[in-house]
Design an enzyme around this catalytic site. Structure first.
Site, PDB file in Angstrom:
ATOM      1  CB  SER A 183      -2.371 -14.889  -9.762  1.00 26.67           C
ATOM      2  OG  SER A 183      -2.520 -13.482  -9.627  1.00 26.67           O
ATOM      3  CE  LYS A 184       2.176 -17.122  -4.222  1.00 24.50           C
ATOM      4  NZ  LYS A 184       3.329 -17.298  -5.074  1.00 24.50           N
ATOM      5  NE  ARG A 185      -1.749 -10.225 -11.061  1.00 25.13           N
ATOM      6  CZ  ARG A 185      -2.922 -10.047 -11.643  1.00 25.13           C
ATOM      7  NH1 ARG A 185      -3.618  -8.955 -11.446  1.00 25.13           N
ATOM      8  NH2 ARG A 185      -3.416 -10.975 -12.461  1.00 25.13           N
TER       9      ARG A 185
END
Ligand code: GLU
Length: 465
Positions: free
Chosen positions: A238-240
């Site tokens: 994910s963006k994380r």
């Protein structure tokens, strides 16, 4: 074998990310490898969340990656008539039935089932009521109560699903719109898709879709479920994890050939080969070499592959790619020949086009900005006579790497100063920094006029200290 036809069916509810791009690439490569057809289809029946902006950005990202489609784009929202027709057929043949249970009743039953430790699927209340279509009613598939459906997955092998685990799922909602399960089967069937290659988060949908093909009296396509992509910490990417959308990578100065190369290796391998041209990928890609375990996203490897493709790109071509980044940094775009020569010197060090543009800055500005610490340390009064001498000598010397090096070595011997003691201040005078490409290449590219002007300016700076 029928001519291969694959598809990429994104829902336009967000930008194209690495996972979707990899799915598109695998489908595209499989089609190209077999001389088949690649279809683009937007699954936009969710009117609330679908946006034109995402349709545009997904198309732009696919085009940037070079994943051109042969057919489409189709839009599910424009095919509602087709789904209606198929729904009618299933209903008339008794393969599907209308259900009048209200969402509140279903929710109530769901809660009761969970509380009693039963699985919360639809309990078949309306299965034998023979209800005609009507407002508020949904259409459900009549799923066999016993037996199993086996998914013969091209990557995972045979995976069996017990029908007791599959409830009579909804095909058409009460507002008349088709569900994903229904639309995807009608589309893949009517578009003649032969191979469905997608993320393994869809594996559990596959027995439902196979049951639908059976209800429609049709042969299902081949399925291949690709293991998902994890972040470096082992959770779903994910963006994380610093993963960006495809267009954001473009804007950061990544090259499409690097992203393709990185993506093809995310879950697929060919011996220990890491670098693939597009032609090699097409020639070598197949589903038997797709890994069975999840792939891990590694931003450093992506950067290293980008650096590789940057170096592998002919400089005149790269110069065109770097221009928009110069503009973005507010730098003047010089004539092509000068840009190519300058780029040649930063190319071995830059990992992205953006980094290359940043490294090119000193070649392009009228006056370099001195890094204050570098100026303090190197543009000192002792350098005044050295710079004066250099200005005189450089007026007459040939501007080749060899001649310049000879001049500097001679001077270093004559003045009893280490070469570095001269080179570093000159570097600061010419580039503003203590780190740059090799000094003699920098001087050769800048040319006599710029070099002399920058040395004069450094002299003025020194005298004013
Ligand atoms: N629209 C679905 C998705 O984006 C497509 C799934 C499929 O390939 O069947 O996940």
């Amino acid at each position: 074998m029928k001519s291969v036809k694959t598809r990429f069916p994104p829902s336009p509810t967000g930008h194209l990310h690495l996972g979707g791009a990899r799915t598109a690439l695998f489908n595209w490569l499989f089609a190209r490898h077999h001389g088949g057809t690649f279809v683009l289809r937007f699954e936009d029946t969710d009117r609330e969340r679908s946006r034109q902006e995402y349709v545009d950005s997904i198309r732009e990202a696919l085009e940037w990656l070079g994943l051109y489609w042969d057919e489409g784009p189709y839009f599910q929202s424009e095919r509602l008539e087709v789904y209606r027709e198929y729904a009618r057929r299933l209903y008339e043949e008794g393969k599907a039935y209308y259900c009048e249970c209200s969402p509140e009743e279903l929710e109530q039953k769901r809660r009761e089932a969970l509380a009693a430790g039963r699985k919360p699927g639809y309990d078949g209340t309306c299965r034998d009521k023979n209800l005609p279509p009507g407002p508020g009613r949904v259409l459900r598939l009549r799923v066999p109560e016993t037996g199993t459906t086996v998914v013969e997955d091209l990557i995972r092998g045979a995976v069996a699903f017990d029908h007791r685990e599959i409830d009579d799922f909804i095909l058409v909602r009460s507002d008349g719109t088709p569900t994903y399960q229904f639309a995807v089967v009608v589309d893949d069937l009517t578009m003649g898709i032969t191979h469905v290659i997608r993320g393994d988060d869809h594996l559990s949908n596959t027995p439902k879709q196979i049951l639908l093909y059976e209800a429609l009296g049709a042969e299902p396509p081949h399925f291949a479920h690709v293991p998902m992509i994890l972040g470096p910490d082992g959770t779903r990417l994910s963006k994380r994890h610093g993963a960006l959308s495809i267009l954001a990578y473009r804007d950061e100065g990544y090259l499409p050939q690097a992203l393709r190369n990185y993506l093809v290796r995310l879950g697929w391998s060919y011996g220990d080969q890491e670098i693939f041209t597009l032609e090699e990928m097409i020639a070598k890609f197949d589903l038997t070499r797709v890994n069975k375990s999840a792939a891990r996203f590694d931003p450093d490897k992506l950067l290293a592959i980008n650096a590789h493709w940057l170096r592998a790109t002919p400089t005149p071509e790269l110069a065109e790619e770097v221009k928009p980044f110069l503009v973005r940094l507010g730098l003047p775009v010089p004539e092509k020949a000068y840009l190519v020569e300058a780029l040649e010197t930063v190319k071995p060090r830059a990992r992205t086009l953006l980094e290359a543009a940043e490294m090119l800055a000193f070649y392009l500005v009228e006056e370099v900005t001195y890094d204050p610490k570098a100026a303090e340390k190197f543009l000192t009064p002792e350098m005044e006579p050295v710079f004066e001498r250099l200005v005189r000598e450089l007026a007459g010397v040939e501007f080749s790497d060899e001649a310049l090096e000879r001049l500097f070595r001679g001077l270093s011997e004559e003045l009893g100063l280490k070469l570095k003691k001269i080179a570093q201040p000159v570097r600061v005078a010419l580039t503003g920094k203590t780190v740059s490409p090799g000094l003699f290449e920098v001087m050769r590219v800048l040319g006599r006029e710029r070099v002399l002007r920058r040395l004069q300016r450094a002299l003025e700076f020194i005298r004013k200290r």
